[in-house]
Design an enzyme around this catalytic site. Structure first.
Site, PDB file in Angstrom:
ATOM      1  N   CYS B  77       0.846  -1.200   0.000  1.00 25.04           N
ATOM      2  CA  CYS B  77       0.000   0.000   0.000  1.00 25.04           C
ATOM      3  C   CYS B  77       0.881   1.249   0.000  1.00 25.04           C
ATOM      4  CB  CYS B  77      -0.914   0.012   1.222  1.00 25.04           C
ATOM      5  SG  CYS B  77      -1.839   1.562   1.346  1.00 25.04           S
ATOM      6  N   ILE B  78       0.689   2.086  -0.995  1.00 26.98           N
ATOM      7  CA  ILE B  78       1.590   3.234  -1.168  1.00 26.98           C
ATOM      8  C   ILE B  78       1.436   4.258  -0.043  1.00 26.98           C
ATOM      9  CG2 ILE B  78       0.030   4.444  -2.777  1.00 26.98           C
ATOM     10  CD1 ILE B  78       2.654   5.355  -4.257  1.00 26.98           C
TER      11      ILE B  78
END
Lengths: 99, 130
Positions: B77-78
């Site tokens: 997840c960025i």
């Protein structure tokens, strides 16, 4: 639709375990991993609750976590290894992790 | 059976190891893993900068070997990664940070990838907590 409930928190630290038991459907199952296997300490309050679950609810525990904590599975508790864990996820239609 | 596996915990949490052992067993049993999604503190599993004590399991390294060996789709997840300082070259450049600590086989992407994985898979199995 039967659900496999996956627990890893100790039943003595918070209310996840009690909440989970209260929400179990008729044919749901419990898989205890990590510190959740402490619920199987004979004579403890969580252990009493497990013994009183309706017949249709299967109770599993990850074997390595039982061994690591010196807990011998008794009565209705079925130990599983990782391939068994995978198989349970296939057998039940949903897997609900109590994160 | 198609599995999507989401991990929420840091490498030193037992649940990170449990997730890896589960993923290995799933493939060994002939199942498919459509995506691994690393969220919250689990983004540290994708860091190549962690130096765990030598007598402990190096889980970030083990995950890397596993993902590479099986050519799995492993998404980090960025938003969770950026706030924890887990950056690839592109993000390090974008935010002017001195180094990157995430490379192949990992992809930085959005939470939509978890939603999509849940739709593609027969089972979503989440690992987190202790």
């Amino acid at each position: 639709m039967a659900t496999l409930h996956l627990l890893s928190h100790s039943p003595f630290g918070d209310s996840r375990f009690a909440s989970c038991l209260a929400l179990l459907g008729r044919n749901d199952a419990l898989l205890l991993t990590g510190d959740a296997v402490h619920a199987l300490r004979a004579g403890s309050t969580p252990w009493e609750s497990v013994q009183q679950l309706p017949e249709g609810i299967a109770v599993f525990a990850l074997d390595e976590d039982l061994a690591a904590r010196g807990i011998a599975p008794s009565g209705r508790v079925q130990p599983v290894n990782y391939p068994g864990f995978v198989e349970l996820c296939c057998r039940y239609e949903k897997v609900n992790s109590w994160l | 059976m198609k599995f999507a596996i989401a991990l929420f915990s840091a490498p030193h949490a037992p649940s990170s190891r449990r997730a890896l052992r589960f993923a290995e067993a799933a493939l060994a049993s002939g199942h498919e893993i459509v995506r691994l999604f690393f969220y919250q503190d689990a983004v540290h599993n994708a860091s190549n900068a962690a130096v765990p004590p030598q007598d402990e399991l190096n889980l970030p390294a083990e995950w890397g070997v596993f993902v590479r060996h099986h050519r799995l789709d492993a998404v980090v997840c960025i938003a969770a990664a950026l706030r924890r300082g887990v950056l690839n070259e592109e993000e390090a450049r974008r935010y002017g940070r001195p180094s990157a600590n995430l490379g192949e086989p990992w992809d930085l992407s959005g939470l939509g990838q978890l939603h999509e994985a849940a739709q593609m898979a027969d089972r979503l199995v989440c690992f987190g907590g202790p």
